[in-house]
Design a protein around this motif. Structure first.
Motif, PDB file in Angstrom:
ATOM      1  N   ASN A 171       0.786  -1.115   0.041  1.00 13.81           N
ATOM      2  CA  ASN A 171      -0.022   0.171   0.067  1.00 13.81           C
ATOM      3  C   ASN A 171       0.945   1.356   0.182  1.00 13.81           C
ATOM      4  N   PHE A 172       0.089   2.203  -0.374  1.00 15.46           N
ATOM      5  CA  PHE A 172       1.001   3.666  -0.213  1.00 15.46           C
ATOM      6  C   PHE A 172       2.225   3.871  -0.818  1.00 15.46           C
ATOM      7  N   ILE A 173       2.430   3.264  -2.085  1.00 12.29           N
ATOM      8  CA  ILE A 173       3.536   3.537  -2.766  1.00 12.29           C
ATOM      9  C   ILE A 173       3.440   4.832  -3.719  1.00 12.29           C
ATOM     10  N   PRO A 174       4.721   5.495  -3.422  1.00 10.98           N
ATOM     11  CA  PRO A 174       4.652   6.911  -4.160  1.00 10.98           C
ATOM     12  C   PRO A 174       3.856   6.812  -5.634  1.00 10.98           C
ATOM     13  N   PRO A 175       3.260   8.007  -6.006  1.00 13.07           N
ATOM     14  CA  PRO A 175       2.362   8.003  -7.359  1.00 13.07           C
ATOM     15  C   PRO A 175       3.517   8.223  -8.510  1.00 13.07           C
ATOM     16  N   ASN A 176       4.777   8.608  -8.095  1.00  9.71           N
ATOM     17  CA  ASN A 176       5.673   8.994  -9.166  1.00  9.71           C
ATOM     18  C   ASN A 176       6.661   7.786  -9.364  1.00  9.71           C
ATOM     19  N   CYS A 177       6.105   6.780  -8.863  1.00  6.15           N
ATOM     20  CA  CYS A 177       7.205   5.538  -9.166  1.00  6.15           C
ATOM     21  C   CYS A 177       6.760   5.117 -10.595  1.00  6.15           C
ATOM     22  N   GLY A 178       7.806   4.706 -11.420  1.00  2.15           N
ATOM     23  CA  GLY A 178       7.415   4.394 -12.996  1.00  2.15           C
ATOM     24  C   GLY A 178       7.133   3.206 -13.233  1.00  2.15           C
ATOM     25  N   PHE A 220       9.645   9.282   1.573  1.00  5.25           N
ATOM     26  CA  PHE A 220       8.670   8.445   1.077  1.00  5.25           C
ATOM     27  C   PHE A 220       7.808   7.472   2.070  1.00  5.25           C
ATOM     28  N   TYR A 221       6.505   7.598   2.118  1.00  2.00           N
ATOM     29  CA  TYR A 221       6.083   6.568   3.419  1.00  2.00           C
ATOM     30  C   TYR A 221       6.404   4.943   2.885  1.00  2.00           C
ATOM     31  N   ALA A 222       6.417   4.716   1.788  1.00  9.78           N
ATOM     32  CA  ALA A 222       6.944   3.475   1.427  1.00  9.78           C
ATOM     33  C   ALA A 222       8.011   2.988   1.848  1.00  9.78           C
ATOM     34  N   ASN A 223       8.975   4.032   2.113  1.00 10.10           N
ATOM     35  CA  ASN A 223      10.305   3.420   3.025  1.00 10.10           C
ATOM     36  C   ASN A 223      10.229   3.262   4.204  1.00 10.10           C
ATOM     37  N   ILE A 224       9.017   3.455   5.085  1.00 14.37           N
ATOM     38  CA  ILE A 224       8.948   3.326   6.413  1.00 14.37           C
ATOM     39  C   ILE A 224       8.228   1.852   6.690  1.00 14.37           C
ATOM     40  N   GLY A 258       4.850  20.783   9.786  1.00 15.06           N
ATOM     41  CA  GLY A 258       3.676  20.125   9.335  1.00 15.06           C
ATOM     42  C   GLY A 258       3.601  18.981   8.673  1.00 15.06           C
ATOM     43  N   GLY A 259       2.548  18.396   8.167  1.00 10.71           N
ATOM     44  CA  GLY A 259       2.722  17.321   7.482  1.00 10.71           C
ATOM     45  C   GLY A 259       1.824  17.329   6.003  1.00 10.71           C
ATOM     46  N   TYR A 260       2.073  16.497   5.300  1.00 14.08           N
ATOM     47  CA  TYR A 260       1.155  16.652   3.964  1.00 14.08           C
ATOM     48  C   TYR A 260       1.060  15.242   3.383  1.00 14.08           C
ATOM     49  N   ASP A 261      -0.551  15.164   3.039  1.00 16.22           N
ATOM     50  CA  ASP A 261      -0.676  13.764   2.450  1.00 16.22           C
ATOM     51  C   ASP A 261      -0.946  13.980   0.869  1.00 16.22           C
ATOM     52  N   TYR A 262       0.143  13.399  -0.055  1.00 20.06           N
ATOM     53  CA  TYR A 262      -0.101  13.523  -1.267  1.00 20.06           C
ATOM     54  C   TYR A 262      -1.215  13.161  -2.064  1.00 20.06           C
ATOM     55  N   LYS A 263      -1.580  11.948  -1.500  1.00 25.55           N
ATOM     56  CA  LYS A 263      -3.120  11.257  -2.092  1.00 25.55           C
ATOM     57  C   LYS A 263      -3.933  12.185  -1.928  1.00 25.55           C
ATOM     58  N   ALA A 264      -4.240  12.738  -0.706  1.00 25.67           N
ATOM     59  CA  ALA A 264      -5.264  13.381  -0.521  1.00 25.67           C
ATOM     60  C   ALA A 264      -5.151  14.939  -0.941  1.00 25.67           C
ATOM     61  N   GLN A 265      -3.907  15.278  -1.342  1.00 26.64           N
ATOM     62  CA  GLN A 265      -3.456  16.523  -1.685  1.00 26.64           C
ATOM     63  C   GLN A 265      -4.059  17.703  -0.516  1.00 26.64           C
ATOM     64  N   ALA A 266      -3.859  17.192   0.753  1.00 26.86           N
ATOM     65  CA  ALA A 266      -4.273  18.295   1.926  1.00 26.86           C
ATOM     66  C   ALA A 266      -3.186  18.027   3.251  1.00 26.86           C
ATOM     67  N   GLY A 267      -2.796  18.876   3.656  1.00 26.48           N
ATOM     68  CA  GLY A 267      -1.800  18.687   4.860  1.00 26.48           C
ATOM     69  C   GLY A 267      -2.352  19.618   6.030  1.00 26.48           C
ATOM     70  N   GLN A 319      -4.122  23.024   1.296  1.00 24.36           N
ATOM     71  CA  GLN A 319      -4.395  21.915   0.301  1.00 24.36           C
ATOM     72  C   GLN A 319      -3.810  22.321  -1.038  1.00 24.36           C
ATOM     73  N   LYS A 320      -3.598  21.314  -1.783  1.00 28.98           N
ATOM     74  CA  LYS A 320      -2.851  21.347  -3.351  1.00 28.98           C
ATOM     75  C   LYS A 320      -1.594  21.765  -3.376  1.00 28.98           C
ATOM     76  N   ILE A 321      -0.897  22.671  -2.362  1.00 30.72           N
ATOM     77  CA  ILE A 321       0.173  23.132  -2.610  1.00 30.72           C
ATOM     78  C   ILE A 321       1.342  22.337  -2.409  1.00 30.72           C
ATOM     79  N   GLY A 322       1.308  21.017  -1.782  1.00 30.51           N
ATOM     80  CA  GLY A 322       2.600  20.321  -1.267  1.00 30.51           C
ATOM     81  C   GLY A 322       3.014  20.825   0.056  1.00 30.51           C
ATOM     82  N   PRO A 323       3.834  20.254   0.762  1.00 28.36           N
ATOM     83  CA  PRO A 323       4.463  20.376   1.849  1.00 28.36           C
ATOM     84  C   PRO A 323       4.971  21.914   1.792  1.00 28.36           C
ATOM     85  N   ALA A 324       4.715  22.300   3.028  1.00 23.33           N
ATOM     86  CA  ALA A 324       5.094  23.750   2.996  1.00 23.33           C
ATOM     87  C   ALA A 324       6.572  23.976   3.627  1.00 23.33           C
TER      88      ALA A 324
END
Length: 923
Positions: free
Chosen positions: A21-28, A42-46, A63-72, A149-154
């Motif tokens: 689960n939770f593999i980064p979306p930019n994996c090719g 990368f959460y996948a590395n934990i 802070g924290g940021y959830d890439y999938k939800a695009q919110a933090g 939201q949407k901006i990525g990690p601050a």
């Protein structure tokens, strides 16, 4: 936490750690894992439970940021008082996924998102750190959380806005989130030009400007082409509102590699520390952190052994006794501290010992001596505010209103935020007829803290606080001699509370939580009436006092846990006034046991049991005290038998008695028969169900064990994982081995494969580092029987190559699973390596048997010692004997192995692995 991130960074993510689960979306998708394995963003590395500690912040946000939800989320606070932050995760693997299901809600797709805790505190370096408070001191601060939201990690944030800046080659991704509506906001991106060496300033050139209507729901997102030669650290981003007031600006700073702070270490034993100063500081640390297994007094006593008049350690020991209610011992230590402090100078540098002596003397009822001690403490500014307040309380009790007012004025000059002193001053002003001044002060206090119940009460507001807060107010009144006011307060609220609780009372013999808990005052009502009796006795009204004491004794004891030092005296007076009260000694025993005055607590419980032999809880408490403190296991067993006899419907008592029987070495067959007689109680509790399942397995009823563990939804608790899962694995392994013995390899394989799974109803899964070599060994055997050589070799290799084990929240080099790694080596034809591993296991076990056992200094969870003390040395020696049995069996010395296994089972008849292995050697 056991994962070698350096190795993973060099060699990549091990196949066993590939997350599902939770593999980064930019994996090719070019490989199962094609992202940087050493990038911990990368959460996948934990893959395992992990804490991230951030220390020494240089900025006021994180802070924290959830890439999938695009919110933090962003946290903002003054980093000088909020320097430490923390993030916790259960990890991106099966163990973590199980906790995700327990602690998060499923999304629209039925997926349980990762559970992440983002924590911040003030006056703390990280989660387990504490700061000190002076008496009457108020620490105040502000901290803010807001969503983005949407901006990525601050990369930068304040209370108005957050900026996210990410660059890829020559393109810049800019995001801006604001916390309020900002119409016509202007965002400017400039770059420094012609920066001269050593210069702090440079000319800037505007790269891009954006004018937008921004709001929390509408962030700015723009991509910007960077001019050639412009580095990210050359950029300056400025956001201003429509009046050109700057909301936030940001210039990226170059990354600087900082020094890694040294890891925390276990302090040496007291005798091994040469410095008295280090001994004192070590004890202070253990006391401040409330260390679970190391006692601060050992370090202070070592100093006093060398120097009986050491001022700091005598003061520390005095405080320790004071908090336990041992006032005479506390007084002796404070006076010794003062003796040293005043040996050369009658006016010591530090007045704390005088202040503490004053507190102690007040508890002893020697107010004149306390008055003198408090006054001497006022000579030192650090303690002047608290001491003048204490003096004013004595003044009020005399009463001497003018002197009390003077002392309160002096106290408030040193600490204007002392709410108790402010409220007492209101009462004194009213006594002096200064009602206008009193009203003005009261309004000022409410502006400081609108929630302060004492101030609200003084305004005439009807109190609707909980009874524990009400008791605190009554004691504030009582310390200052306002007995009538305290009685009026408690009597009125006590009557109302009694009316609210009518119909909700529980029997003292009932088990479980009342389904109709009215509010958080539950359990405090007996203390209200005991305190009323104590206050009436102080006023000289013995008849009214006795009536209140009798009313308290007639109430249910459910959830009643006295905790104040004053309640020691209150309960003692209640016992003298009403000798037939069985609950007062029970309550006092509870309070003293909590303060580690165990022997006295047991005597009070015995008095309670003599007065009311049908009170199950006091017998239960005596069982714990007899076993843990007096080391009288037979009396402990008798006490638990009486507890269960007086309340045979209490499932907790059944569980605790069974745990005692297990600790005493009771035979599994007898334990099983007893639980089987009370299946209705067993079904009420997960822990009892796990024990019954274990006894099914221990007595060879593996089908019933498998059925039971599959029949209920278990609820886990942090630190106690592994119970249901362990019985599931044991049952499936036993059923698989039975199928193997019948040459039913298909069924055997099915059972062994099921042992590798974690059914959802167990609510837990194996930790990534937990060694499962036993399952893989037996799976290999089943596959070999089916002539599936490839699968057999795969499982044996998995078992053979697994290094170490993860048990009781720590990694260890050898364990009970090492035996199966060596057996797998044999199956792979590596007999020499197998023999070497068996010999290494034997050497380790023999050394372990002679090693003194101790609890790890950093242990955070001790589930085996939650109820009854464990003989660590005995348990470690038993483990060592079992490992020796495994090693001897592997080396072909079956007779020696059987003798060792029989020894293990004599020491612990409930030893699961020994029972299973002995069964295997004789079948």
């Amino acid at each position: 936490y056991g994962v070698n991130y350096g190795k993973r960074g060099r060699k990549g993510v091990p196949k066993a750690e590939y997350p599902s689960n939770f593999i980064p979306p930019n994996c090719g998708g070019k490989a199962p894992v094609d992202y940087a394995p050493n990038d911990l963003s990368f959460y996948a590395n934990i893959p395992v439970p992990t804490s991230y500690m951030c220390m020494g912040s240089k900025e006021d946000f994180f802070g924290g940021y959830d890439y999938k939800a695009q919110a933090g989320i962003v946290h903002y606070a003054n980093h000088h008082i909020s320097p430490g932050k923390k993030q916790w995760t259960w990890g991106n693997h099966e163990f973590g996924y199980a906790w995700d299901r327990n602690l998060t809600d499923a999304d629209a797709h039925g997926e349980f998102g990762p559970y992440i805790e983002i924590m911040a505190g003030v006056y703390t370096d990280n989660q387990p750190d504490f700061s000190f408070l002076q008496p009457g001191e108020t620490k105040s601060w502000s901290q803010y959380w807001y969503p983005i939201q949407k901006i990525g990690p601050a990369q930068h944030a304040n209370l108005d806005a957050a900026i996210s800046l990410r660059s890829a080659r020559s393109e810049l991704q800019l995001g801006v989130a604001v916390t309020t509506n900002q119409p016509k906001a202007v965002v400017t991106v400039a770059a420094a030009t012609d920066r001269r060496r050593g210069s702090q300033s440079a000319a800037t050139k505007v790269i891009a400007t954006f004018k937008r209507d921004l709001s929390p729901a509408k962030p700015l997102l723009e991509k910007i082409k960077l001019p050639r030669g412009v580095a990210e650290t050359d950029l300056l981003i400025r956001i201003s509102d429509q009046t050109d007031r700057e909301l936030i600006s940001y210039q990226p700073k170059p990354r600087i590699k900082g020094e890694v702070p040294p890891p925390a270490t276990e302090p040496p034993a007291p005798a091994d520390i040469a410095s008295a100063d280090e001994l004192y500081i070590t004890g202070l640390h253990l006391d401040q952190y409330r260390h679970a297994t190391r006692c601060p007094t050992l370090y202070w006593r070592e100093v006093l052994r060398r120097d009986p008049l050491d001022a700091r350690c005598n003061n520390a020991m005095g405080l320790w006794h004071l908090k336990r209610g041992e006032f005479t011992d506390a007084e002796n230590h404070f006076r010794k501290a003062i003796e040293r402090l005043t040996r050369r100078n009658a006016n010591p540098y530090d007045g704390e010992a005088y202040y503490n002596l004053g507190l102690c003397l007040r508890h002893l009822g020697r107010d004149d001596e306390a008055y003198a001690a408090f006054y001497k403490a006022t000579w030192n500014q650090t303690w002047a505010g608290a001491s003048y307040h204490a003096l004013a309380e004595i003044d009020c009790s005399r009463p001497s209103w003018a002197t009390a007012l003077e002392h309160l004025d002096r106290s408030l000059r040193f600490d204007t935020d002392n709410l108790r002193a402010r409220n007492l001053r209101v009462m004194v002003l009213r006594k002096l007829g200064e009602t206008i001044k009193a009203a003005s002060l009261l309004q000022e206090t409410l502006r400081l803290d609108r929630l302060d119940w004492w101030a609200r009460h003084l305004t005439g507001e009807k109190l609707n606080c909980d009874l524990q807060t009400l008791l605190d107010l009554a004691h504030d009144f009582g310390r200052a001699g306002f007995f009538a006011e305290a009685i009026e307060l408690l009597a009125a609220e006590g009557t109302r509370a009694s009316a609210r609780f009518n119909g909700h009372e529980t029997s003292r013999h009932r088990s479980g939580v009342n389904a109709a808990l009215p509010d958080q005052s539950w359990g405090a009502l007996p203390l209200v009436y005991y305190t009323l009796g104590w206050l009436e006795e102080k006023r000289g009204n013995a008849t009214d006092a006795l009536e209140y004491f009798r009313r308290a004794a007639a109430l249910s004891p459910d959830y009643c846990f006295p905790s104040r030092l004053e309640e020691i005296s209150i309960l003692e007076k209640a016992m003298r006034a009403n000798p037939k009260d069985a609950l007062a000694p029970y309550y006092l025993g509870n309070l003293l046991y909590d303060r580690r005055r165990h022997k006295e607590a047991i005597r009070f419980w015995e008095r309670s049991a003599k007065l009311d032999p049908d009170f199950s809880i006091v017998w239960r408490n005596l069982g714990i005290g007899y076993f843990n403190i007096r080391k009288q296991p037979a009396k402990a067993r008798t006490a638990y038998d009486k507890a269960l006899k007086t309340n045979p419907t209490d499932a907790r008592l059944l569980f605790e008695r069974d745990q005692l029987w297990k600790r005493l070495g009771e035979k599994p067959a007898k334990r099983f028969r007893e639980l089987a007689r009370h299946l209705d109680l067993v079904q009420q509790r997960d822990d009892l169900s796990v024990e019954l399942c274990a006894l099914y397995n221990q007595t060879g009823q593996h089908i019933k064990a498998a059925q039971l563990v599959a029949s209920r939804q278990f609820q886990p608790w942090e630190g106690g994982e592994g119970g249901p899962l362990g019985q599931h694995v044991r049952a499936q392994l036993a059923l698989g081995r039975a199928a193997l013995s019948r040459n039913d390899f298909t069924k055997a394989r099915s059972h062994f494969e099921h042992a590798l799974t974690s059914p959802r109803n167990l609510s837990e899964a194996k930790h990534l580092l937990a060694n499962q070599s036993d399952i893989h060994y037996w799976l290999g055997c089943a596959c070999a029987g089916l002539r599936d050589e490839e699968s057999a070799r795969h499982h044996w290799l998995t078992a053979a190559n697994f290094k170490g084990d993860f048990q009781e929240m720590s990694v260890r080099a050898f364990s009970e699973m090492t035996y199966y790694s060596a057996l797998s080596r044999e199956k792979l034809g590596e007999r020499a390596r197998a023999k070497q591993l068996f010999r290494e296991l034997l050497a380790y076990a023999q050394k372990l048997q002679k090693t003194p056992a101790k609890i790890d200094y950093f242990a955070t969870s001790l589930p085996t010692m939650l109820l009854f003390d464990d003989d660590l040395q005995f348990r470690q020696e038993t483990t060592a004997l079992f490992l020796q049995a495994q090693a001897q069996l592997g080396l072909g010395r079956k007779a020696k192995a059987r003798l060792l296994l029989q020894t293990v089972l004599r020491r612990d008849p409930n030893h699961a692995l020994a029972a299973d292995l002995l069964c295997g050697t004789t079948s």
